[in-house]
Design a protein around this motif. Structure first.
Motif, PDB file in Angstrom:
ATOM      1  N   HIS A 381      27.295  62.837  -3.426  1.00 11.65           N
ATOM      2  CA  HIS A 381      28.199  62.201  -3.955  1.00 11.65           C
ATOM      3  C   HIS A 381      28.460  62.767  -5.315  1.00 11.65           C
ATOM      4  O   HIS A 381      28.173  61.993  -6.152  1.00 11.65           O
ATOM      5  N   THR A 382      29.531  63.685  -5.523  1.00 12.10           N
ATOM      6  CA  THR A 382      29.850  64.049  -6.741  1.00 12.10           C
ATOM      7  C   THR A 382      31.306  63.793  -6.866  1.00 12.10           C
ATOM      8  O   THR A 382      32.007  63.275  -6.144  1.00 12.10           O
ATOM      9  N   ASP A 383      31.728  64.320  -8.211  1.00 15.91           N
ATOM     10  CA  ASP A 383      32.997  64.141  -8.621  1.00 15.91           C
ATOM     11  C   ASP A 383      34.032  64.735  -7.642  1.00 15.91           C
ATOM     12  O   ASP A 383      33.910  65.874  -7.128  1.00 15.91           O
ATOM     13  N   GLN A 384      35.348  63.941  -7.599  1.00 20.20           N
ATOM     14  CA  GLN A 384      36.436  64.786  -6.941  1.00 20.20           C
ATOM     15  C   GLN A 384      37.234  65.641  -7.709  1.00 20.20           C
ATOM     16  O   GLN A 384      37.644  65.314  -8.775  1.00 20.20           O
ATOM     17  N   ASP A 385      37.432  66.846  -7.376  1.00 22.66           N
ATOM     18  CA  ASP A 385      38.316  68.000  -7.986  1.00 22.66           C
ATOM     19  C   ASP A 385      39.359  68.490  -6.934  1.00 22.66           C
ATOM     20  O   ASP A 385      38.854  68.799  -5.954  1.00 22.66           O
ATOM     21  N   ASN A 386      40.589  67.949  -7.452  1.00 23.90           N
ATOM     22  CA  ASN A 386      41.614  68.312  -6.394  1.00 23.90           C
ATOM     23  C   ASN A 386      43.262  68.606  -7.113  1.00 23.90           C
ATOM     24  O   ASN A 386      43.262  68.165  -8.218  1.00 23.90           O
ATOM     25  N   ALA A 407      52.439  59.671  -6.769  1.00 21.71           N
ATOM     26  CA  ALA A 407      52.130  58.226  -6.013  1.00 21.71           C
ATOM     27  C   ALA A 407      51.245  58.616  -4.922  1.00 21.71           C
ATOM     28  O   ALA A 407      50.227  57.788  -4.593  1.00 21.71           O
ATOM     29  N   LEU A 408      51.637  59.693  -4.030  1.00 21.67           N
ATOM     30  CA  LEU A 408      50.910  59.896  -2.953  1.00 21.67           C
ATOM     31  C   LEU A 408      49.277  60.066  -3.356  1.00 21.67           C
ATOM     32  O   LEU A 408      48.234  59.527  -2.796  1.00 21.67           O
ATOM     33  N   ALA A 409      49.192  61.096  -4.522  1.00 20.17           N
ATOM     34  CA  ALA A 409      47.877  61.446  -4.994  1.00 20.17           C
ATOM     35  C   ALA A 409      47.035  60.314  -5.421  1.00 20.17           C
ATOM     36  O   ALA A 409      45.857  60.338  -5.047  1.00 20.17           O
ATOM     37  N   GLY A 420      33.426  57.233  -1.948  1.00 17.44           N
ATOM     38  CA  GLY A 420      32.122  57.541  -2.618  1.00 17.44           C
ATOM     39  C   GLY A 420      32.420  58.851  -3.457  1.00 17.44           C
ATOM     40  O   GLY A 420      31.393  59.330  -4.017  1.00 17.44           O
ATOM     41  N   PHE A 421      33.740  59.565  -3.513  1.00 14.74           N
ATOM     42  CA  PHE A 421      33.835  60.473  -4.349  1.00 14.74           C
ATOM     43  C   PHE A 421      34.375  60.155  -5.545  1.00 14.74           C
ATOM     44  O   PHE A 421      35.702  59.776  -5.728  1.00 14.74           O
ATOM     45  N   GLU A 422      33.505  60.145  -6.599  1.00 13.71           N
ATOM     46  CA  GLU A 422      33.935  59.445  -7.836  1.00 13.71           C
ATOM     47  C   GLU A 422      35.110  60.256  -8.667  1.00 13.71           C
ATOM     48  O   GLU A 422      35.397  61.557  -8.162  1.00 13.71           O
ATOM     49  N   TYR A 423      35.868  59.512  -9.505  1.00 16.43           N
ATOM     50  CA  TYR A 423      36.817  60.355 -10.145  1.00 16.43           C
ATOM     51  C   TYR A 423      36.321  61.354 -11.183  1.00 16.43           C
ATOM     52  O   TYR A 423      35.010  61.227 -11.750  1.00 16.43           O
ATOM     53  N   CYS A 424      37.200  62.500 -11.232  1.00 18.53           N
ATOM     54  CA  CYS A 424      36.608  63.640 -12.163  1.00 18.53           C
ATOM     55  C   CYS A 424      36.850  63.059 -13.811  1.00 18.53           C
ATOM     56  O   CYS A 424      37.718  62.554 -14.172  1.00 18.53           O
ATOM     57  N   PRO A 425      35.684  63.132 -14.605  1.00 15.71           N
ATOM     58  CA  PRO A 425      35.864  62.517 -15.898  1.00 15.71           C
ATOM     59  C   PRO A 425      36.598  63.518 -16.477  1.00 15.71           C
ATOM     60  O   PRO A 425      37.471  62.941 -17.815  1.00 15.71           O
ATOM     61  N   SER A 426      37.080  64.648 -16.223  1.00 16.56           N
ATOM     62  CA  SER A 426      37.919  65.475 -17.133  1.00 16.56           C
ATOM     63  C   SER A 426      39.534  65.401 -16.457  1.00 16.56           C
ATOM     64  O   SER A 426      40.516  65.997 -16.658  1.00 16.56           O
ATOM     65  N   GLU A 427      39.756  64.456 -15.377  1.00 22.85           N
ATOM     66  CA  GLU A 427      40.924  64.268 -14.961  1.00 22.85           C
ATOM     67  C   GLU A 427      41.526  65.355 -14.267  1.00 22.85           C
ATOM     68  O   GLU A 427      42.628  65.327 -13.848  1.00 22.85           O
ATOM     69  N   MET A 428      40.606  66.280 -13.565  1.00 22.19           N
ATOM     70  CA  MET A 428      41.286  67.300 -12.742  1.00 22.19           C
ATOM     71  C   MET A 428      41.447  66.710 -11.369  1.00 22.19           C
ATOM     72  O   MET A 428      40.621  67.027 -10.529  1.00 22.19           O
ATOM     73  N   ALA A 430      44.713  65.094  -8.286  1.00 22.52           N
ATOM     74  CA  ALA A 430      46.068  65.572  -8.017  1.00 22.52           C
ATOM     75  C   ALA A 430      46.940  64.430  -8.523  1.00 22.52           C
ATOM     76  O   ALA A 430      48.320  64.759  -9.022  1.00 22.52           O
ATOM     77  N   LYS A 431      46.495  63.210  -9.090  1.00 17.57           N
ATOM     78  CA  LYS A 431      47.103  62.422  -9.626  1.00 17.57           C
ATOM     79  C   LYS A 431      47.425  62.483 -10.992  1.00 17.57           C
ATOM     80  O   LYS A 431      48.239  61.917 -11.611  1.00 17.57           O
ATOM     81  N   ASN A 432      46.780  63.709 -11.646  1.00 13.73           N
ATOM     82  CA  ASN A 432      47.264  63.727 -13.058  1.00 13.73           C
ATOM     83  C   ASN A 432      48.450  64.905 -13.028  1.00 13.73           C
ATOM     84  O   ASN A 432      48.267  65.683 -12.172  1.00 13.73           O
ATOM     85  N   PRO A 433      49.680  64.741 -13.769  1.00 11.02           N
ATOM     86  CA  PRO A 433      50.788  65.251 -13.598  1.00 11.02           C
ATOM     87  C   PRO A 433      50.767  66.719 -13.957  1.00 11.02           C
ATOM     88  O   PRO A 433      51.422  67.673 -13.412  1.00 11.02           O
ATOM     89  N   LYS A 434      49.650  67.268 -14.583  1.00 12.31           N
ATOM     90  CA  LYS A 434      49.288  68.542 -15.013  1.00 12.31           C
ATOM     91  C   LYS A 434      48.535  69.215 -13.797  1.00 12.31           C
ATOM     92  O   LYS A 434      48.882  70.696 -13.945  1.00 12.31           O
ATOM     93  N   TYR A 435      48.525  68.639 -12.729  1.00  9.83           N
ATOM     94  CA  TYR A 435      47.823  69.190 -11.385  1.00  9.83           C
ATOM     95  C   TYR A 435      48.552  68.824 -10.371  1.00  9.83           C
ATOM     96  O   TYR A 435      47.992  68.941  -9.241  1.00  9.83           O
ATOM     97  N   CYS A 436      49.683  68.637 -10.530  1.00  8.10           N
ATOM     98  CA  CYS A 436      50.760  68.269  -9.405  1.00  8.10           C
ATOM     99  C   CYS A 436      51.993  68.876  -9.473  1.00  8.10           C
ATOM    100  O   CYS A 436      52.882  68.536 -10.233  1.00  8.10           O
TER     101      CYS A 436
END
Length: 639
Positions: A381-386, A407-409, A420-428, A430-436
């Motif tokens: 169970h590691t961070d999610q990066d997407n 909104a979907l992200a 169980g996939f934790e949030y990425c501490p660096s906000e990497m 899809a819900k981050n506008p920088k990565y959508c």
């Protein structure tokens, strides 16, 4: 006396096939004493649609049976069984009349197994029950009753994956492969299949597979009159052929067949259709070898209808992982299976979130998995990066479209966290506008990363060079891959910067002299396995893959194996790195499962002598590949 002799012969036959291979000798003999033997001519009906249920189910001793149902008011063959197959299982699990017709395809001898006598074996042996349920579910095309669906799902949840690792043994190949040439007639190919009593034939050219024909193809394309028996086999062959290297496990084979909707896999020397044929195996071969756990999980994921269900299934995946680690299963096999299950879980979350949106996606898009999931290395169970990439739109509609995908992200990221996939501490994420971003925006972003960048930003963005599609339009991912390949090709300034970043974490050879442990904070005096060992070998694999233009291979071990193929002079080093990447990941997984955490920080006192020896071997490979990178990118003075 005669009855016992017949019973012994029956027992000797049925013991070779599931579910009877799960029973002991005395149980087999008890069953065999009650078995009735039925002789039928060709085209004899065993039961018809809407017939009352029989008090027995059937096993084929000799011959073949077709299952038929009405499709568009026409009675069509939907499946075919041969020697060793069981069928007619409806009386075991449903109260309704038969929903299909079964008819003999040739002279046939059946073993009739009384249900009343067999029921105790189902009640007392979960594996027998599970096999029969799965057989009923997979060998018919009828919708199940609500009661049956509930029963199947409940059995999925109750499975104990730590008990039986049978599915991890390699599939036993049929090495006497029957082949023919592209210009052969369908008639000649069918004769060969009949003479050799096989259900498929490989079309080969220079010992390489270029196509495959199965019994099903003959039924669909020739028996229907679409093609003549005098036509070339190339007219009806399936191609390209799904190939694998030898030692593919039962579990891998099952998931591959399910994913690609095939029932035959060819094994070749290098796992591609461009090398020599070594053997073949079919879905029937796998059923005979039993072992269904990963495929049961895959089915449960695909039909799950809540995040809560997916979380429970995810817990079962962790149990499966723990069992594999305990059994010392090779990490390559573990990676392949856990990746497919994780990938299917994420895909199911996205599917459900899309359904919950107020409207359909305004344009085509793709969900990208980054980092460890993108490399097929996410076990714990590691961070999610997407991230999300979507089709280009005009400037007037860009923010409106982005708002939809954000909104979907947000929905997807939130549900993945619940599972169980934790949030990425660096906000990497899809819900981050920088990565959508749109495809143009992503191409511009990657171009910017490969031009002028501070090292800190480059270090942060390196994870994006390990992207892989999880859901959506693959054409968008292919376009982005081509762009990244083009802008990094011969870009020595960018490559040198990325290479320098990969050396920021020095080789941990000083580990056992304890000067590379954490000096302060929560993990004081612990070794950071990720930062000091896993990241250096991962970063090295990435920069070398970019330099040598290795595309569509993100997994670290596979990158090094490809490098070994491209550069024989450094083959030993690259194979050592491939081994190290797998050994370190397995080591981290083992410690993470033991302590119920990410396995990143290791207490020195906990390590056994054997573990220290294995780690030292890995650290040497990391040290050597870092030296190679210094030379390759002229970083000799890098400290």
């Amino acid at each position: 006396m005669m009855k016992n002799t017949i019973a012994e012969r029956v027992a000797d036959f049925i013991k070779n096939f599931p579910p009877f291979d799960l029973l002991d000798k005395d149980q087999l003999l008890d069953i065999s004493k009650e078995v009735k033997i039925k002789y039928l001519d060709k085209e004899n009906i065993i039961y018809n649609i809407n017939d009352p249920l029989h008090d027995q189910f059937y096993m084929i001793y000799k011959g073949a049976v077709k299952l038929k149902k009405y499709i568009n008011e026409k009675l069509e063959t939907i499946d075919q069984f041969d020697e060793g197959d069981v069928f007619g299982l409806r009386p075991l699990f449903a109260k309704e009349n038969y929903a299909i017709t079964s008819v003999t395809e040739e002279e046939t001898i059946l073993y009739c197994i009384p249900i009343e006598m067999f029921n105790p074996f189902i009640d007392n042996n979960k594996e027998v029950r599970q096999y029969l349920i799965e057989s009923f579910a997979s060998n018919t095309e009828n919708p199940f009753s609500n009661e049956f669906q509930k029963k199947l799902l409940e059995d999925d949840v109750k499975l104990d994956f730590t008990k039986d690792m049978f599915e991890m043994q390699p599939v036993r190949l049929i090495k006497n492969v029957i082949t023919t040439k592209r210009a052969s007639s369908i008639k000649d190919a069918a004769k060969l299949m009949s003479e050799n009593n096989v259900g498929s034939i490989i079309i080969e050219e220079k010992e390489c597979p270029i196509g495959i024909i199965t019994d099903k193809d003959l039924r669909l394309h020739v028996a229907t009159g679409n093609y003549s028996i005098n036509d070339d086999v190339s007219k009806i062959m399936n191609h390209p052929v799904m190939c694998y290297k030898k030692n593919i496990t039962i579990a891998q084979a099952q998931i591959t067949m399910m994913k690609h909707k095939i029932n035959q896999i060819v094994v070749t020397k290098d796992g591609t259709p461009n090398s020599k044929i070594l053997g073949v195996f079919s879905e029937h071969d796998i059923i005979v070898m039993k072992g269904t756990n990963p495929s049961v999980l895959m089915k449960a994921i695909k039909r799950s209808n809540s995040t809560k269900e997916l979380k429970r299934i995810r817990e079962k995946i962790m149990m499966l992982l723990e069992g594999y680690i305990q059994q010392n299963i090779p990490l390559t096999h573990i990676n392949n299976i856990i990746f497919e299950l994780n990938d299917a879980t994420i895909k199911r979350v996205i599917e459900r979130c899309v359904e919950k949106m107020d409207q359909a996606p305004p344009v085509k898009f793709a969900w990208m998995s980054l980092g460890s999931q993108g490399r097929k290395e996410q076990l714990l169970h590691t961070d999610q990066d997407n991230a999300i990439v979507f089709e280009n739109v005009d400037d007037d509609h860009l923010e409106e479209v982005r708002t939809y995908f954000l909104a979907l992200a947000k929905k997807v990221n939130k549900r993945l966290k619940t599972i169980g996939f934790e949030y990425c501490p660096s906000e990497m994420m899809a819900k981050n506008p920088k990565y959508c971003l749109s495809i143009d925006e992503w191409e511009n972003q990657f171009s910017a990363w490969t031009r002028e960048n501070e090292n800190d930003e480059l270090l942060l963005c390196s994870v994006f060079f390990d992207f892989d599609i999880t859901y959506g339009d693959i054409a968008l991912i292919s376009q982005l891959t081509n762009h990244v390949t083009e802008i990094t090709k011969d870009n020595l300034i960018f490559q040198s910067k990325l290479a320098a970043c990969s050396l920021r974490n020095p080789s941990p050879l000083g580990f056992f002299r304890q000067f590379l442990v954490e000096q302060d904070g929560e993990h004081k005096d612990h070794f950071d396995l990720k930062k000091r060992a896993i990241m250096p070998v991962t970063d090295a694999g990435r920069i070398l893959a970019i330099h040598y233009q290795i595309i569509n291979i993100n997994n670290t071990a596979e990158r090094f194996e490809k490098l070994a193929e491209l550069m024989p002079e450094d083959q030993e080093l690259f194979f050592s790195c491939a081994y190290a990447s797998k050994a370190l990941l397995k080591f981290r997984t083992k410690h993470g499962l033991r302590h119920h955490n990410s396995g990143r920080f290791i207490a020195l006192a906990e390590l056994s002598k054997e573990e220290k020896m294995k780690l030292k071997r890995c650290f040497k490979a990391v040290s050597k590949v870092q030296e190679l990178i210094k030379l390759k990118f002229n970083l000799k003075n890098f400290i």
